[in-house]
Design a protein around this motif. Structure first.
Motif, PDB file in Angstrom:
ATOM      1  N   GLY A 143      -2.466 -21.124  -4.212  1.00 24.16           N
ATOM      2  CA  GLY A 143      -3.432 -20.075  -3.875  1.00 24.16           C
ATOM      3  C   GLY A 143      -3.070 -19.359  -2.582  1.00 24.16           C
ATOM      4  O   GLY A 143      -3.247 -18.135  -2.445  1.00 24.16           O
ATOM      5  N   MET A 144      -2.551 -20.104  -1.619  1.00 22.98           N
ATOM      6  CA  MET A 144      -2.106 -19.516  -0.360  1.00 22.98           C
ATOM      7  C   MET A 144      -0.901 -18.604  -0.604  1.00 22.98           C
ATOM      8  O   MET A 144      -0.831 -17.491  -0.065  1.00 22.98           O
ATOM      9  N   ALA A 145       0.009 -19.069  -1.445  1.00 25.89           N
ATOM     10  CA  ALA A 145       1.195 -18.269  -1.757  1.00 25.89           C
ATOM     11  C   ALA A 145       0.801 -16.955  -2.436  1.00 25.89           C
ATOM     12  O   ALA A 145       1.410 -15.903  -2.197  1.00 25.89           O
ATOM     13  N   VAL A 146      -0.216 -17.032  -3.268  1.00 26.88           N
ATOM     14  CA  VAL A 146      -0.708 -15.815  -3.933  1.00 26.88           C
ATOM     15  C   VAL A 146      -1.347 -14.879  -2.901  1.00 26.88           C
ATOM     16  O   VAL A 146      -1.124 -13.665  -2.897  1.00 26.88           O
ATOM     17  N   ALA A 147      -2.147 -15.466  -1.998  1.00 28.10           N
ATOM     18  CA  ALA A 147      -2.933 -14.662  -1.064  1.00 28.10           C
ATOM     19  C   ALA A 147      -2.072 -13.909  -0.061  1.00 28.10           C
ATOM     20  O   ALA A 147      -2.426 -12.791   0.354  1.00 28.10           O
ATOM     21  N   LEU A 148      -0.943 -14.499   0.327  1.00 28.27           N
ATOM     22  CA  LEU A 148      -0.215 -13.957   1.478  1.00 28.27           C
ATOM     23  C   LEU A 148       0.271 -12.521   1.294  1.00 28.27           C
ATOM     24  O   LEU A 148       0.364 -11.767   2.256  1.00 28.27           O
ATOM     25  N   THR A 149       0.570 -12.129   0.074  1.00 26.64           N
ATOM     26  CA  THR A 149       0.980 -10.733  -0.127  1.00 26.64           C
ATOM     27  C   THR A 149      -0.111  -9.893  -0.788  1.00 26.64           C
ATOM     28  O   THR A 149       0.103  -8.711  -1.089  1.00 26.64           O
ATOM     29  N   ALA A 150      -1.291 -10.491  -1.012  1.00 28.08           N
ATOM     30  CA  ALA A 150      -2.338  -9.757  -1.734  1.00 28.08           C
ATOM     31  C   ALA A 150      -2.804  -8.502  -0.986  1.00 28.08           C
ATOM     32  O   ALA A 150      -2.897  -7.417  -1.600  1.00 28.08           O
ATOM     33  N   PRO A 151      -3.090  -8.568   0.327  1.00 34.47           N
ATOM     34  CA  PRO A 151      -3.581  -7.335   0.970  1.00 34.47           C
ATOM     35  C   PRO A 151      -2.589  -6.176   0.811  1.00 34.47           C
ATOM     36  O   PRO A 151      -3.000  -5.047   0.479  1.00 34.47           O
ATOM     37  N   GLU A 152      -1.310  -6.454   1.013  1.00 36.62           N
ATOM     38  CA  GLU A 152      -0.320  -5.373   0.897  1.00 36.62           C
ATOM     39  C   GLU A 152      -0.082  -4.973  -0.555  1.00 36.62           C
ATOM     40  O   GLU A 152       0.177  -3.802  -0.853  1.00 36.62           O
ATOM     41  N   ALA A 153      -0.158  -5.930  -1.466  1.00 39.23           N
ATOM     42  CA  ALA A 153      -0.003  -5.584  -2.888  1.00 39.23           C
ATOM     43  C   ALA A 153      -1.107  -4.625  -3.321  1.00 39.23           C
ATOM     44  O   ALA A 153      -0.849  -3.637  -4.023  1.00 39.23           O
ATOM     45  N   PHE A 154      -2.341  -4.884  -2.866  1.00 40.68           N
ATOM     46  CA  PHE A 154      -3.446  -4.013  -3.289  1.00 40.68           C
ATOM     47  C   PHE A 154      -3.460  -2.691  -2.525  1.00 40.68           C
ATOM     48  O   PHE A 154      -4.027  -1.716  -3.001  1.00 40.68           O
ATOM     49  N   ARG A 155      -2.833  -2.657  -1.350  1.00 39.54           N
ATOM     50  CA  ARG A 155      -2.669  -1.360  -0.703  1.00 39.54           C
ATOM     51  C   ARG A 155      -1.702  -0.504  -1.545  1.00 39.54           C
ATOM     52  O   ARG A 155      -1.899   0.689  -1.712  1.00 39.54           O
ATOM     53  N   TRP A 156      -0.692  -1.175  -2.108  1.00 36.46           N
ATOM     54  CA  TRP A 156       0.305  -0.471  -2.922  1.00 36.46           C
ATOM     55  C   TRP A 156      -0.242  -0.084  -4.304  1.00 36.46           C
ATOM     56  O   TRP A 156       0.055   0.988  -4.821  1.00 36.46           O
ATOM     57  N   THR A 157      -1.061  -0.945  -4.919  1.00 34.75           N
ATOM     58  CA  THR A 157      -1.604  -0.616  -6.259  1.00 34.75           C
ATOM     59  C   THR A 157      -2.746   0.394  -6.184  1.00 34.75           C
ATOM     60  O   THR A 157      -3.137   0.937  -7.217  1.00 34.75           O
ATOM     61  N   PHE A 158      -3.266   0.629  -4.960  1.00 34.87           N
ATOM     62  CA  PHE A 158      -4.457   1.473  -4.792  1.00 34.87           C
ATOM     63  C   PHE A 158      -4.417   2.755  -5.611  1.00 34.87           C
ATOM     64  O   PHE A 158      -5.360   3.110  -6.318  1.00 34.87           O
ATOM     65  N   GLU A 159      -3.286   3.473  -5.534  1.00 34.11           N
ATOM     66  CA  GLU A 159      -3.242   4.807  -6.143  1.00 34.11           C
ATOM     67  C   GLU A 159      -3.329   4.767  -7.672  1.00 34.11           C
ATOM     68  O   GLU A 159      -3.624   5.781  -8.293  1.00 34.11           O
ATOM     69  N   ALA A 160      -3.097   3.608  -8.276  1.00 39.94           N
ATOM     70  CA  ALA A 160      -3.220   3.521  -9.744  1.00 39.94           C
ATOM     71  C   ALA A 160      -4.668   3.727 -10.186  1.00 39.94           C
ATOM     72  O   ALA A 160      -4.915   4.224 -11.284  1.00 39.94           O
ATOM     73  N   ASP A 161      -5.618   3.353  -9.353  1.00 41.53           N
ATOM     74  CA  ASP A 161      -7.023   3.499  -9.709  1.00 41.53           C
ATOM     75  C   ASP A 161      -7.898   3.277  -8.465  1.00 41.53           C
ATOM     76  O   ASP A 161      -8.493   2.214  -8.281  1.00 41.53           O
ATOM     77  N   PRO A 162      -7.975   4.310  -7.602  1.00 43.47           N
ATOM     78  CA  PRO A 162      -8.716   4.151  -6.339  1.00 43.47           C
ATOM     79  C   PRO A 162     -10.150   3.641  -6.521  1.00 43.47           C
ATOM     80  O   PRO A 162     -10.593   2.752  -5.783  1.00 43.47           O
ATOM     81  N   ASP A 163     -10.857   4.156  -7.542  1.00 47.77           N
ATOM     82  CA  ASP A 163     -12.254   3.751  -7.709  1.00 47.77           C
ATOM     83  C   ASP A 163     -12.390   2.245  -7.929  1.00 47.77           C
ATOM     84  O   ASP A 163     -13.315   1.607  -7.443  1.00 47.77           O
ATOM     85  N   ARG A 164     -11.475   1.722  -8.714  1.00 45.99           N
ATOM     86  CA  ARG A 164     -11.539   0.306  -9.037  1.00 45.99           C
ATOM     87  C   ARG A 164     -11.266  -0.551  -7.790  1.00 45.99           C
ATOM     88  O   ARG A 164     -11.863  -1.603  -7.599  1.00 45.99           O
ATOM     89  N   HIS A 165     -10.356  -0.096  -6.955  1.00 45.65           N
ATOM     90  CA  HIS A 165     -10.065  -0.854  -5.733  1.00 45.65           C
ATOM     91  C   HIS A 165     -11.269  -0.829  -4.787  1.00 45.65           C
ATOM     92  O   HIS A 165     -11.610  -1.838  -4.169  1.00 45.65           O
ATOM     93  N   LEU A 166     -11.914   0.323  -4.709  1.00 48.48           N
ATOM     94  CA  LEU A 166     -13.091   0.413  -3.838  1.00 48.48           C
ATOM     95  C   LEU A 166     -14.255  -0.404  -4.407  1.00 48.48           C
ATOM     96  O   LEU A 166     -14.986  -1.067  -3.663  1.00 48.48           O
ATOM     97  N   ALA A 167     -14.393  -0.374  -5.721  1.00 47.76           N
ATOM     98  CA  ALA A 167     -15.468  -1.160  -6.344  1.00 47.76           C
ATOM     99  C   ALA A 167     -15.245  -2.648  -6.087  1.00 47.76           C
ATOM    100  O   ALA A 167     -16.198  -3.397  -5.826  1.00 47.76           O
ATOM    101  N   ALA A 168     -14.005  -3.079  -6.148  1.00 52.43           N
ATOM    102  CA  ALA A 168     -13.711  -4.496  -5.890  1.00 52.43           C
ATOM    103  C   ALA A 168     -14.076  -4.865  -4.458  1.00 52.43           C
ATOM    104  O   ALA A 168     -14.659  -5.935  -4.204  1.00 52.43           O
ATOM    105  N   ALA A 169     -13.745  -3.977  -3.525  1.00 54.93           N
ATOM    106  CA  ALA A 169     -14.076  -4.247  -2.122  1.00 54.93           C
ATOM    107  C   ALA A 169     -15.584  -4.386  -1.951  1.00 54.93           C
ATOM    108  O   ALA A 169     -16.078  -5.268  -1.244  1.00 54.93           O
ATOM    109  N   ARG A 170     -16.322  -3.543  -2.660  1.00 51.76           N
ATOM    110  CA  ARG A 170     -17.787  -3.575  -2.580  1.00 51.76           C
ATOM    111  C   ARG A 170     -18.336  -4.881  -3.163  1.00 51.76           C
ATOM    112  O   ARG A 170     -19.261  -5.474  -2.627  1.00 51.76           O
TER     113      ARG A 170
END
Lengths: 431, 431
Positions: free
Chosen positions: B321-348
């Motif tokens: 789980g730690m190995a997964v987490a370590l690149t998650a913030p940057e991975a989701f910064r990179w995937t953001f443009e595929a579907d901005p609304d979904r990324h914001l909804a997840a944050a909410r």
């Protein structure tokens, strides 16, 4: 809360068929059956659905995967012991089969469950029927795989572990209930509901809505006494998983229901109704339903000469979803006090845009949402409009009280007087 | 959207085990196995879980239902071809068995899947391993029933159709993947996770969170070209059902995650984490995961001498789980443009109370939520903190690129440069 168990239940169960959803799904059943190891398949349907051509089309697809397929339009709408025995006999004559496919509404799916049960487990139909009518015998082995292909967006039979039937001699509606009756795969292809008339969409949609709303308001699983494992039943009361399905189903209905009734060719709305039906089935198939469904049995069963739009003019009937809907507003006014927040949350899910709702007395909010919807989609204005009067209340109550399996998940303890008041107040729903 | 298929997919599939959830559920397994017709059962676990006493307690319960039960602590943490072959041999010597129970984390559950597969289908392990490492052979018949009893709230192995293993000679991580590997029943009893140290709860919780977030942001099923039925894979991309599970899992995590790490004896939070893990597993077990999980393979696999709190001090490891987490913030910064609304909804969903979040640039909102959470629960501050530097990036990228099965559900087409940028930016996550 009205319940205070000495040793509250801590465990809930959740079961569901595997699912394949979307336009085109019905053309892939041969592949799915081959992967299950099937070689000779019986497709069970009813005459009305057979006339749409879909059961034959499904059979052609199955044969294209190198399997044998026989189609029998052996299901009777509202199955009886006699109709099930006839279907079983017809299947036995054409058998053996190592898999079953039901293409149709709840009647076809339930008929296929009974055929699979009796042919695979090799017993007598009545042995399996719930006591005290039958012996409540459990199947001694896993049944042959059953694939359910619903053509009516509503019944949820693809998700449930029951087969409902009328026992003609005794004039009672009862069922066969065992976890092995649950289809292994539900194939939900919205194309198969596209020929549905508006009246059918309206009634079937009210059935979906009440599945969602009754499982959402059902007595919570934690309110029961702790069960021994052998005492567990498929309908375990509302729980975090059934809640999830019910909530999402209500949101889909809020979006698509009126549109689907108004314009049967709206593919988006049809797809959302099919999804809402599936979700509601997955929820109530585990939580259970309660008062409106119990009331629906006598309301449909004692019909005199009501003939609804969209159904055959040759037969008097109150369609199942309509029969469920007619007492729903009053049933939910009565269940309100069991959990006011949940009733208000449901109203908000079903009618998110209607701010003026919240000016009503809290108890009246959800009934108001339901009545507005029923007016909009052309439901009859109460029990009077389908031919009942005050003089029928005692009979209707007696019929509803016989559905103890359903009333067991009512959020309030329910007696004859409660049901009589709900029936009386449901004679006319709006001015 | 980055995808424009000529013939968009219209169908999605959903499969899941039956579920029994709640404190006490693990004591009822004998009853459940008897109902499946089992008579002689192998309980598979690992040495660490065996030491908690739970596998023996489960076996005692099974015997109380009149069945035979043998316990083997034959699972190796992070299974290898060698460890699976040893477990298979040990099971064969004590067999035959007509049902299997796995008590443990993903390693025990995956080991039990392999044992069931090879013993029931009577083949060679490597034949079943995904091509090109193995022959990708499909089991020719249904496997014996496997009941999964997870003791780690995170892996989701109870819901998935895969068994992950390292092939030692080839130094690669690969898997066996077939729908028949899915357990028939998952028994989730929150009591079994109560001994979990805070560090384990934090890592396992990040695994849950990334299951939910990756399946929620996965490439939508409708963005693929229409598949033939034989081409369908268990991970079909995000869809209305996986969305439902992912959303609810994120809401549960928002409520319970920090509390469960801070106070491992908080039963409410433990129960909600167990439910969140189950829901996330039901979601990603159908939609799939993507970049953070692909990155986790080399991050865990190439560890030098990092020893996390809460785990054995004798072994260098980056917990999954730690190995997964370590690149998650940057991975989701990179995937953001595929579907901005979904990324914001997840944050909410993950941080509903934090109004100040929404002042950030939209792309930074979800990474900010994740970084705040990771700081609060004691995750290491980036890849540097577990022993990696810029000089390791190429190796890590090579390892991640090998996980094409996972990268196939990335919401953006992903190449070596993309992964290298994500890894580099993940060296340090906060100041």
């Amino acid at each position: 809360m009205t319940w205070s168990p000495a040793h509250p239940e801590t465990v809930f169960t959740y079961g569901a068929p595997q699912l394949k959803f979307g336009p085109g799904a019905a053309d892939e059943i041969g592949h799915d059956l081959a992967a299950m190891g099937a070689s000779r398949v019986l497709v069970v349907t009813d005459a009305g659905v057979a006339a749409t051509g879909w059961p034959d089309r499904v059979a052609v697809g199955i044969r294209a995967s190198g399997l044998e397929a026989v189609v029998q339009a052996s299901a009777h709408v509202e199955p009886t012991d006699a109709s099930l025995l006839a279907a079983i006999g017809q299947a036995r004559d054409a058998g053996p089969f190592d898999a079953f496919v039901a293409v149709g509404g709840g009647s076809s799916i339930d008929t296929a469950k009974a055929v699979d049960l009796v042919l695979t487990d090799d017993g007598q139909l009545l042995d399996y029927v719930n006591a005290p009518i039958g012996a409540g015998r459990a199947p001694s082995r896993p049944l042959a795989p059953l694939v359910a292909v619903p053509t009516t967006t509503g019944t949820g039979a693809e998700s449930t572990t029951i087969c409902v039937l009328d026992v003609l001699d005794l004039k009672v509606k009862t069922g066969i209930s065992h976890v092995r009756l649950r289809p292994v795969l539900a194939v939900v292809d919205p194309r198969l509901t596209q020929s549905q008339p508006a009246g059918v969409t309206a009634s079937a949609g009210m059935d979906i809505l009440c599945h969602a709303l009754e499982s959402w308001t059902a007595r919570p699983y934690t309110s029961y006494e702790r069960k021994q494992p052998g005492e567990r039943v498929p309908y375990c009361g509302s729980n975090p998983i059934s809640d999830l399905w019910a909530e999402r189903s209500m949101s889909l209905l809020a979006k698509a229901f009126r549109t689907a009734v108004r314009d049967g060719s709206d593919e988006g709305a049809r797809g959302e109704m099919a999804l809402a039906a599936t979700f509601a089935g997955l929820g109530f198939g585990n939580a259970g339903v309660h008062v409106p469904h119990a009331n629906a049995y006598p309301i449909a069963g004692r019909v005199r000469d009501f003939r609804p739009d969209g159904y055959s003019p040759d037969e008097a009937m109150v369609p199942h979803g309509m029969a469920v809907a007619l007492t729903a507003p009053e049933a939910f006014r009565w269940t309100f006090e069991a959990d006011p927040d949940r009733h208000l949350a449901a109203a908000r899910l079903l009618d998110p845009g209607r701010g003026d709702r919240w000016a009503s007395a809290p108890r009246d909010v959800l009934p108001g949402v339901l009545v507005d919807l029923m007016r909009d989609i052309g439901m009859p204005n109460g029990l009077q409009a389908v031919g009942y009067g005050e003089g029928d209340v005692d009979d209707l109550v007696e019929g509803a009280l016989a559905q103890q399996r359903l009333l067991a998940t009512s959020p309030r303890e329910v007696g004859a007087d409660d049901l009589a008041a709900i029936m009386s107040r449901s004679m006319q729903l709006w001015e």
